[in-house]
Scaffold this active site. Sequence first.
Site, PDB file in Angstrom:
ATOM      1  N   CYS A 104      28.466  33.142  26.282  1.00  0.00           N
ATOM      2  CA  CYS A 104      28.213  34.478  25.719  1.00  0.00           C
ATOM      3  C   CYS A 104      27.745  35.479  26.773  1.00  0.00           C
ATOM      4  O   CYS A 104      27.706  36.677  26.500  1.00  0.00           O
ATOM      5  CB  CYS A 104      27.184  34.403  24.594  1.00  0.00           C
ATOM      6  N   HIS A 156      35.299  49.361  17.959  1.00  0.00           N
ATOM      7  CA  HIS A 156      36.091  49.375  19.183  1.00  0.00           C
ATOM      8  C   HIS A 156      35.308  49.932  20.378  1.00  0.00           C
ATOM      9  O   HIS A 156      35.828  50.706  21.177  1.00  0.00           O
ATOM     10  CB  HIS A 156      37.422  50.121  18.989  1.00  0.00           C
ATOM     11  N   GLU A 199      29.059  37.420  13.061  1.00  0.00           N
ATOM     12  CA  GLU A 199      29.965  37.529  14.199  1.00  0.00           C
ATOM     13  C   GLU A 199      31.130  36.562  14.061  1.00  0.00           C
ATOM     14  O   GLU A 199      32.076  36.626  14.821  1.00  0.00           O
ATOM     15  CB  GLU A 199      29.227  37.325  15.518  1.00  0.00           C
TER      16      GLU A 199
END
Length: 124
Positions: free
Chosen positions: A23, A67, A114
């Site tokens: 991550c 985005h 997530e």
Amino acid sequence: MYRLTVKDTFAAAHRLPDHPSPCHRLHGHNWEVNLTVVGEELGPDGMLLDFGVLKRILREVLSSLDHQYLNEIPPFGPAFPPTAENLARHIYHEVSSRLAPYTGVTLLEVKVGESPSAWVVYAP
């Protein structure tokens, strides 16, 4: 007590520089956000709050994240990394401020996922 929940999604990239896993590298998620409000009294229209209003508020907040590379937009940064936990808290406060005009409606919690198997719930 009535509970209303709406859901929306957004796509965004982030990295967790200090995390000892993959991550720490740049990666993205299709984040899912569930928003729950509560209240006791219905209005004359028989609603606590129109679902359309709640969806619009959530969409407004998520549009600023959609985005984006989250590490590069406020309020995120080295002192406030874009973890799922911090995203949930940020979304909670942004939505809460937009709900102020709607009396009798309280934001209970924000759930941010997530992935289908990993999520956090923020409820101060």
